[in-house]
Design a protein around this motif. Structure first.
Motif, PDB file in Angstrom:
ATOM      1  N   LYS A  92      -4.546 -13.995 -53.858  1.00  0.00           N
ATOM      2  CA  LYS A  92      -3.636 -13.837 -52.702  1.00  0.00           C
ATOM      3  C   LYS A  92      -2.240 -13.146 -53.245  1.00  0.00           C
ATOM      4  O   LYS A  92      -1.637 -12.203 -52.749  1.00  0.00           O
ATOM      5  N   LYS A  93      -1.831 -13.792 -54.466  1.00  0.00           N
ATOM      6  CA  LYS A  93      -0.712 -13.284 -55.291  1.00  0.00           C
ATOM      7  C   LYS A  93      -0.781 -12.049 -55.653  1.00  0.00           C
ATOM      8  O   LYS A  93       0.241 -11.114 -55.877  1.00  0.00           O
ATOM      9  N   CYS A  94      -1.896 -11.682 -56.070  1.00  0.00           N
ATOM     10  CA  CYS A  94      -2.014 -10.202 -56.655  1.00  0.00           C
ATOM     11  C   CYS A  94      -1.879  -9.106 -55.701  1.00  0.00           C
ATOM     12  O   CYS A  94      -1.706  -8.110 -56.435  1.00  0.00           O
ATOM     13  N   SER A  95      -2.065  -9.120 -54.458  1.00  0.00           N
ATOM     14  CA  SER A  95      -1.957  -8.321 -53.456  1.00  0.00           C
ATOM     15  C   SER A  95      -0.782  -8.569 -52.644  1.00  0.00           C
ATOM     16  O   SER A  95      -0.369  -9.509 -52.061  1.00  0.00           O
ATOM     17  N   LYS A  96      -0.229  -7.476 -52.161  1.00  0.00           N
ATOM     18  CA  LYS A  96       0.761  -7.382 -51.181  1.00  0.00           C
ATOM     19  C   LYS A  96       0.470  -7.490 -49.758  1.00  0.00           C
ATOM     20  O   LYS A  96       1.211  -7.806 -49.020  1.00  0.00           O
ATOM     21  N   ARG A  97      -0.605  -7.169 -49.729  1.00  0.00           N
ATOM     22  CA  ARG A  97      -1.366  -7.005 -48.146  1.00  0.00           C
ATOM     23  C   ARG A  97      -2.500  -8.218 -48.116  1.00  0.00           C
ATOM     24  O   ARG A  97      -2.201  -9.074 -48.764  1.00  0.00           O
ATOM     25  N   ARG A  98      -3.523  -7.863 -47.285  1.00  0.00           N
ATOM     26  CA  ARG A  98      -4.583  -9.160 -47.178  1.00  0.00           C
ATOM     27  C   ARG A  98      -5.228  -9.360 -48.304  1.00  0.00           C
ATOM     28  O   ARG A  98      -5.615  -8.303 -48.939  1.00  0.00           O
ATOM     29  N   ALA A  99      -5.487 -10.480 -48.736  1.00  0.00           N
ATOM     30  CA  ALA A  99      -6.401 -10.771 -49.920  1.00  0.00           C
ATOM     31  C   ALA A  99      -7.769 -10.384 -49.735  1.00  0.00           C
ATOM     32  O   ALA A  99      -8.365 -10.491 -48.691  1.00  0.00           O
ATOM     33  N   HIS A 100      -8.274  -9.673 -50.854  1.00  0.00           N
ATOM     34  CA  HIS A 100      -9.647  -9.002 -50.630  1.00  0.00           C
ATOM     35  C   HIS A 100     -10.175  -8.977 -52.021  1.00  0.00           C
ATOM     36  O   HIS A 100      -9.546  -8.894 -53.002  1.00  0.00           O
ATOM     37  N   MET A 101     -11.485  -8.810 -52.165  1.00  0.00           N
ATOM     38  CA  MET A 101     -12.333  -8.538 -53.281  1.00  0.00           C
ATOM     39  C   MET A 101     -13.251  -7.514 -52.927  1.00  0.00           C
ATOM     40  O   MET A 101     -13.749  -7.268 -51.870  1.00  0.00           O
ATOM     41  N   ARG A 102     -13.371  -6.619 -54.173  1.00  0.00           N
ATOM     42  CA  ARG A 102     -14.333  -5.626 -54.056  1.00  0.00           C
ATOM     43  C   ARG A 102     -15.752  -6.348 -54.209  1.00  0.00           C
ATOM     44  O   ARG A 102     -15.871  -6.848 -55.345  1.00  0.00           O
ATOM     45  N   SER A 103     -16.623  -5.833 -53.433  1.00  0.00           N
ATOM     46  CA  SER A 103     -17.896  -6.833 -53.622  1.00  0.00           C
ATOM     47  C   SER A 103     -18.962  -6.023 -54.245  1.00  0.00           C
ATOM     48  O   SER A 103     -19.286  -4.774 -53.806  1.00  0.00           O
ATOM     49  N   ALA A 104     -19.743  -6.503 -55.186  1.00  0.00           N
ATOM     50  CA  ALA A 104     -20.850  -5.640 -55.982  1.00  0.00           C
ATOM     51  C   ALA A 104     -22.137  -5.743 -55.086  1.00  0.00           C
ATOM     52  O   ALA A 104     -22.878  -4.685 -54.950  1.00  0.00           O
ATOM     53  N   TYR A 105     -22.280  -6.757 -54.271  1.00  0.00           N
ATOM     54  CA  TYR A 105     -23.394  -7.131 -53.654  1.00  0.00           C
ATOM     55  C   TYR A 105     -23.192  -6.071 -52.174  1.00  0.00           C
ATOM     56  O   TYR A 105     -24.260  -5.872 -51.723  1.00  0.00           O
ATOM     57  N   PHE A 106     -22.015  -5.868 -51.645  1.00  0.00           N
ATOM     58  CA  PHE A 106     -21.979  -4.942 -50.560  1.00  0.00           C
ATOM     59  C   PHE A 106     -21.545  -3.508 -50.789  1.00  0.00           C
ATOM     60  O   PHE A 106     -20.920  -3.283 -50.241  1.00  0.00           O
ATOM     61  N   ASN A 107     -22.048  -2.815 -51.544  1.00  0.00           N
ATOM     62  CA  ASN A 107     -21.843  -1.638 -52.171  1.00  0.00           C
ATOM     63  C   ASN A 107     -20.175  -1.335 -52.507  1.00  0.00           C
ATOM     64  O   ASN A 107     -19.547  -0.440 -51.969  1.00  0.00           O
ATOM     65  N   LYS A 108     -19.692  -2.161 -53.227  1.00  0.00           N
ATOM     66  CA  LYS A 108     -18.103  -1.982 -53.586  1.00  0.00           C
ATOM     67  C   LYS A 108     -17.039  -2.241 -52.247  1.00  0.00           C
ATOM     68  O   LYS A 108     -16.299  -1.668 -52.409  1.00  0.00           O
TER      69      LYS A 108
END
Length: 84
Positions: free
Chosen positions: A34-50
């Motif tokens: 959460k600290k790494c992002s100014k907006r909503r915390a998210h991850m890019r998923s390899a499982y769900f086509n990035k």
């Protein structure tokens, strides 16, 4: 019928048997992301086509669960889910 793809992850599940132990460790990981992002915390998923997967949705979903045993089981695999 659709074939399910299984991924191997390098991270291990969180140790602990009590909800409070596992929650501390999982929430610590969440706060780091959460600290790494100014907006909503998210991850890019390899499982769900990035696509973006918003982590706050997981925490709201977890809050809806009533059984502490089920919450603990789900939180143990939080680092593995982040890797996917």
């Amino acid at each position: 019928m659709e074939i399910v793809r299984a991924y191997r992850v390098k991270s291990k599940k969180l140790p602990g048997t009590k909800y409070s132990e596992v929650h501390k460790r999982a929430f610590k990981l969440y706060r780091q992301i959460k600290k790494c992002s100014k907006r909503r915390a998210h991850m890019r998923s390899a499982y769900f086509n990035k696509d973006k997967v918003f982590l706050s949705i997981f925490w709201h979903h977890l809050k809806d669960k009533l059984d502490l045993k089920d919450k603990t089981r789900r939180l143990k695999y939080f680092p593995c889910a982040l890797e996917l």
